[in-house]
Design an enzyme around this catalytic site. Structure first.
Site, short mmCIF file in Angstrom:
data_model
loop_
_atom_site.label_atom_id
_atom_site.label_comp_id
_atom_site.label_asym_id
_atom_site.label_seq_id
_atom_site.Cartn_x
_atom_site.Cartn_y
_atom_site.Cartn_z
N SER A 143 0.85 -1.19 0.00
CA SER A 143 0.00 0.00 0.00
C SER A 143 0.88 1.23 0.00
O SER A 143 1.97 1.23 0.60
CB SER A 143 -0.89 0.02 1.25
OG SER A 143 -1.56 1.26 1.38
N TYR A 156 -2.22 -0.32 10.32
CA TYR A 156 -2.18 -0.77 8.92
C TYR A 156 -0.88 -0.30 8.26
O TYR A 156 -0.16 -1.09 7.63
CB TYR A 156 -3.39 -0.21 8.19
CG TYR A 156 -3.45 -0.48 6.71
CD1 TYR A 156 -3.85 -1.72 6.22
CD2 TYR A 156 -3.13 0.51 5.78
CE1 TYR A 156 -3.93 -1.97 4.87
CE2 TYR A 156 -3.20 0.27 4.41
CZ TYR A 156 -3.60 -0.97 3.96
OH TYR A 156 -3.67 -1.22 2.61
#
Length: 258
Positions: A143, A156
């Site tokens: 990501s 995250y």
């Protein structure tokens, strides 16, 4: 073009979203595919869809947060198709948490899915490749939040940053084994999971995609099928000798300042 002809591809989180798009793309390019996920119904439906199109495809239910289930999915691919040539780590957890409100349980959940699972799936796949003295390719779906991420994505972002480091470390360790390992830092993408996340955590309405597009350079979110095509390229011989690369797949330029 059959870029993955006669390859066996294991896709974690392969029942929907980016993983589902990858499963479709690799099957279209001639691969046999074992897809895993926590939800049986969509996973079996996608495997049936691919089989109906002439691909060799199967689904195995696996919650990769459980190390033994992650390992078992590699064993299932070997049992079903004889080997693992390619691995795509697409399973992910995107629940929200900041530095101040993240509980130990939430932190551990992100580490389990976004870091520990790819680690042990890679361990199993690489062990199979080495046992056959065979080359292989791995793509980790990471990501752009690995660079920093929003304040509400702290656990995250932490796990994804570690996954980027793992990608480079493993690629370096196994480059002379001809096992290429790369990663994609994907940006904001239109998936079923993102729709659920926007509604659950941000109070989004039915027009959230259109509203999001207004803030983006290309006027829209990225698409899972576009990412899948890039993954196919990295899995295939068309990407040559590239290994240890973590590529920003996004429409914003990381580090740029207006």
């Amino acid at each position: 073009m059959n870029m993955l002809d006669d390859k066996v591809v294991l896709v974690s989180g392969g029942s929907q979203g980016v993983g589902g798009a990858v499963a479709r793309a690799v099957a279209r390019e001639g691969a046999s595919v074992l897809l895993t996920g926590r939800r049986t119904e969509p996973g079996e439906a996608l495997a049936a869809e691919l089989t109906a199109l002439g691909a060799q495809a199967a689904f195995v239910r696996a919650d990769v947060a459980d190390v033994e289930q992650a390992r078992a999915s590699v064993a299932a691919a070997v049992a079903r198709f004889g080997r693992v040539d390619c691995l795509v780590n697409s399973a992910g957890l995107t629940s929200r948490g900041s530095l101040l409100d993240t509980t130990p349980e939430l932190f551990d959940a992100h580490i389990a899915v976004n870091l520990r699972a790819p680690f042990f799936l890679m361990q199993g796949a690489v062990a199979d490749m080495l046992s056959r003295h065979a080359p292989g390719t791995i793509v980790n779906i990471i990501s752009t939040s690995a660079h920093c991420g929003q304040p509400f994505l702290t656990p995250y972002s932490t796990a994804k940053a570690a996954l980027a480091g793992l990608t480079r470390n493993a690629a370096h360790a196994h480059r002379f084994d001809r096992i290429r390992i790369n990663g994609l830092n994907i940006g904001w993408t239109d998936t079923e999971g993102e729709d659920a996340t926007q509604r659950a955590f941000h109070g989004a309405g039915d027009d959230w995609r259109e509203q999001a597009g207004k803030s983006l350079p290309m006027g829209r979110l990225g698409r899972a099928d576009e990412i899948a095509d890039f993954v196919v390229f990295l899995l295939s011989d068309r990407s040559g000798v590239v290994t240890g690369s973590v590529i920003d797949w996004d429409q914003n330029v990381i580090g740029a300042i207006d």
